[in-house]
Motif scaffolding. Structure first.
Motif, PDB file in Angstrom:
ATOM      1  N   LYS A   1      38.514  39.876  36.888  1.00  0.00           N
ATOM      2  CA  LYS A   1      39.541  40.704  37.562  1.00  0.00           C
ATOM      3  C   LYS A   1      40.867  40.111  38.068  1.00  0.00           C
ATOM      4  CE  LYS A   1      35.633  43.759  38.938  1.00  0.00           C
ATOM      5  NZ  LYS A   1      35.093  44.500  39.905  1.00  0.00           N
ATOM      6  N   LEU A   2      40.829  39.059  38.458  1.00  0.00           N
ATOM      7  CA  LEU A   2      42.396  38.439  39.067  1.00  0.00           C
ATOM      8  C   LEU A   2      42.985  37.725  37.640  1.00  0.00           C
ATOM      9  CD1 LEU A   2      43.749  38.236  41.501  1.00  0.00           C
ATOM     10  CD2 LEU A   2      42.656  36.164  41.814  1.00  0.00           C
ATOM     11  N   VAL A   3      42.490  37.101  36.754  1.00  0.00           N
ATOM     12  CA  VAL A   3      42.937  36.655  35.680  1.00  0.00           C
ATOM     13  C   VAL A   3      44.031  37.355  34.997  1.00  0.00           C
ATOM     14  CG1 VAL A   3      42.825  35.645  32.988  1.00  0.00           C
ATOM     15  CG2 VAL A   3      41.449  34.791  35.329  1.00  0.00           C
ATOM     16  N   PRO A   4      43.846  38.522  34.860  1.00  0.00           N
ATOM     17  CA  PRO A   4      44.860  39.578  34.243  1.00  0.00           C
ATOM     18  C   PRO A   4      46.175  39.654  34.943  1.00  0.00           C
ATOM     19  CG  PRO A   4      42.702  40.493  33.780  1.00  0.00           C
ATOM     20  CD  PRO A   4      42.791  39.478  34.785  1.00  0.00           C
ATOM     21  N   LEU A   5      45.962  39.932  36.204  1.00  0.00           N
ATOM     22  CA  LEU A   5      47.249  39.669  37.099  1.00  0.00           C
ATOM     23  C   LEU A   5      48.021  38.278  37.420  1.00  0.00           C
ATOM     24  CD1 LEU A   5      45.767  41.741  40.328  1.00  0.00           C
ATOM     25  CD2 LEU A   5      46.990  42.457  38.396  1.00  0.00           C
TER      26      LEU A   5
ATOM     27  N   VAL B   1      43.070  44.688  43.670  1.00  0.00           N
ATOM     28  CA  VAL B   1      43.295  43.279  44.348  1.00  0.00           C
ATOM     29  C   VAL B   1      44.920  42.784  44.525  1.00  0.00           C
ATOM     30  CG1 VAL B   1      43.213  41.812  42.350  1.00  0.00           C
ATOM     31  CG2 VAL B   1      42.521  40.947  44.432  1.00  0.00           C
ATOM     32  N   ALA B   2      45.855  44.019  43.681  1.00  0.00           N
ATOM     33  CA  ALA B   2      47.315  43.791  43.704  1.00  0.00           C
ATOM     34  C   ALA B   2      47.901  43.608  45.171  1.00  0.00           C
ATOM     35  CB  ALA B   2      47.693  44.543  42.834  1.00  0.00           C
ATOM     36  N   VAL B   3      47.363  44.565  45.914  1.00  0.00           N
ATOM     37  CA  VAL B   3      47.805  44.434  47.226  1.00  0.00           C
ATOM     38  C   VAL B   3      47.707  43.113  47.973  1.00  0.00           C
ATOM     39  CG1 VAL B   3      47.686  45.338  49.585  1.00  0.00           C
ATOM     40  CG2 VAL B   3      46.995  46.915  47.322  1.00  0.00           C
ATOM     41  N   GLU B   4      46.625  42.321  47.862  1.00  0.00           N
ATOM     42  CA  GLU B   4      46.397  40.982  48.446  1.00  0.00           C
ATOM     43  C   GLU B   4      47.245  39.982  47.463  1.00  0.00           C
ATOM     44  OE1 GLU B   4      42.548  39.866  49.100  1.00  0.00           O
ATOM     45  OE2 GLU B   4      41.856  41.801  49.682  1.00  0.00           O
ATOM     46  N   VAL B   5      47.512  40.141  46.127  1.00  0.00           N
ATOM     47  CA  VAL B   5      48.408  39.095  45.676  1.00  0.00           C
ATOM     48  C   VAL B   5      49.629  39.533  45.854  1.00  0.00           C
ATOM     49  CG1 VAL B   5      49.021  38.729  43.318  1.00  0.00           C
ATOM     50  CG2 VAL B   5      46.663  39.152  43.603  1.00  0.00           C
ATOM     51  N   LYS B   6      50.155  40.592  46.241  1.00  0.00           N
ATOM     52  CA  LYS B   6      51.560  40.764  46.817  1.00  0.00           C
ATOM     53  C   LYS B   6      51.752  40.365  48.100  1.00  0.00           C
ATOM     54  CE  LYS B   6      54.231  44.768  48.388  1.00  0.00           C
ATOM     55  NZ  LYS B   6      53.866  44.567  49.960  1.00  0.00           N
TER      56      LYS B   6
ATOM     57  N   ILE C   1      57.977  32.041  39.334  1.00  0.00           N
ATOM     58  CA  ILE C   1      56.380  31.465  39.002  1.00  0.00           C
ATOM     59  C   ILE C   1      56.419  30.866  37.996  1.00  0.00           C
ATOM     60  CG2 ILE C   1      54.158  32.363  39.381  1.00  0.00           C
ATOM     61  CD1 ILE C   1      54.992  34.756  40.623  1.00  0.00           C
ATOM     62  N   SER C   2      56.078  29.537  37.874  1.00  0.00           N
ATOM     63  CA  SER C   2      55.892  28.536  36.724  1.00  0.00           C
ATOM     64  C   SER C   2      54.650  28.668  36.425  1.00  0.00           C
ATOM     65  CB  SER C   2      56.416  27.156  37.165  1.00  0.00           C
ATOM     66  OG  SER C   2      56.367  26.361  36.105  1.00  0.00           O
ATOM     67  N   GLN C   3      53.660  28.708  37.038  1.00  0.00           N
ATOM     68  CA  GLN C   3      52.376  28.421  36.600  1.00  0.00           C
ATOM     69  C   GLN C   3      51.538  29.379  37.848  1.00  0.00           C
ATOM     70  OE1 GLN C   3      50.500  24.942  35.776  1.00  0.00           O
ATOM     71  NE2 GLN C   3      52.586  23.806  35.757  1.00  0.00           N
ATOM     72  N   ALA C   4      50.630  30.010  37.407  1.00  0.00           N
ATOM     73  CA  ALA C   4      49.595  30.811  38.297  1.00  0.00           C
ATOM     74  C   ALA C   4      48.099  30.935  37.585  1.00  0.00           C
ATOM     75  CB  ALA C   4      50.079  32.329  38.543  1.00  0.00           C
TER      76      ALA C   4
END
Length: 324
Positions: free
Chosen positions: A169-173, A196-201, A248-251
């Motif tokens: 679920k997190l890889v697409p973000l 989970v986008a709230v925590e990523v932000k 953001i170069s890599q994630a």
């Protein structure tokens, strides 16, 4: 007035009451030993305040310095800090001056005590220093390309805590924010429908503050820079106005710990459900790095030789006759 009649004395002299001439010793008040000794000392005139004779105590009292009369605000004789006064004043602290400013008071440090933490393995340190000296002599003080870029360009690696979600679920973000500027990625996570986008932000905002404070990134102030249009590695066109802008170069994502929970099914069956956690790691760089990579790709493409079907090279390993 009540008499102190212990039960044992009453039982012991119970038979004396029935006799014709009974003695009544049990009716006499009982005097304890400590009371008797106090009465004896009082009658003989002994000094009740005299302390017991102890050679150790006398020796300590002789060596103990005589204190002057207690002044107002001084320590009491029963104070817990009395020993510090007896020990005397502490040694004077060394005064260290820094850059012409007022010096600060510091305690003298023992290098032998600090070596356990600062230099735990001296032999390994000596080998490493010897290796670095040899490398410096061989290279004659020249820095490698990676070391030069490390000094010229800033970057920051920031790893988040474990989110309560799976890698799937997190890889697409992570793919969605890769290559975007930091402000644009925060906006994308703000309006994302993913939970989970709230925590990523929140993690991106934390990484931004960390990059500004620790690395001095994104502060602007580049003079003499004209806006340029570059092409990223994935083929997108980007206009760069500020070379210090963060992108953001890599994630990427990494698996974390998981907890197990029973999953009750039909017919009395129980499965084990795993509640997974995932962390997000990002590498932040400045637009100056992306401009350099664009220029290097263009230079490589320009220096590339044109492909020809029959290159002009000498023919070798040829026979003088046909092979059929």
């Amino acid at each position: 007035m009540s008499l102190h009649l212990p039960s044992r004395r009453v039982v012991r002299h119970a038979t004396a009451i029935s006799t014709s001439n009974p003695s009544l010793p049990f009716l006499v008040p009982c005097i304890q030993r400590r009371t008797a000794s106090w009465l004896r000392n009082k009658l003989t005139g002994a000094d009740l305040t005299a302390k017991p004779q102890n050679p150790l105590t006398e020796e300590f009292l002789k060596r103990k310095p005589k204190q002057a009369a207690q002044a107002r605000g001084d320590l009491a004789s029963s104070s817990i800090f009395e020993d510090e006064e007896i020990a005397g004043p502490k040694p004077k602290q060394a005064k260290v001056a820094e850059d012409g400013k007022e010096g600060r008071l510091t305690l003298p440090r023992n290098p032998e005590t600090m070596a356990a933490a600062l230099d735990p393995d001296p032999e390994s340190r000596k080998r490493w220093e010897r290796k670095m000296v040899i490398r410096e002599i061989v290279k004659r003080g020249r820095l490698s390309r990676a070391q030069t870029l490390k000094r010229q360009e800033r970057e920051l690696l920031s790893k988040s805590h474990d989110f309560k979600t799976s890698v799937k679920k997190l890889v697409p973000l992570a793919k969605q924010i890769t290559g975007k500027t930091l402000e644009e990625a925060i906006v994308q996570m703000r309006f994302s429908a993913k939970k989970v986008a709230v925590e990523v932000k929140e993690h991106l905002e934390h990484a931004k503050n960390e990059a500004i404070v620790k690395r001095g990134m994104g502060l602007g102030g580049a003079k003499g820079f004209s806006p340029v249009k570059i092409q990223t590695k994935d083929g997108k066109r980007v206009k760069v106005d500020d070379p210090t802008r963060i992108y953001i170069s890599q994630a990427w994502c990494g698996k974390g710990r998981y907890t197990e929970e029973p999953d009750y099914r039909a017919r009395g069956r129980i499965n084990v459900m795993k509640n997974r956690s995932t962390s997000l790691t990002v590498i932040l760089k400045e637009e100056a790095t992306r401009v350099r990579l664009h220029n290097e790709r263009e230079e490589k493409e320009k220096n590339k030789k044109v492909w020809v079907q029959l290159p002009n090279r000498p023919i070798t390993a040829q026979r003088q006759y046909y092979s059929w």
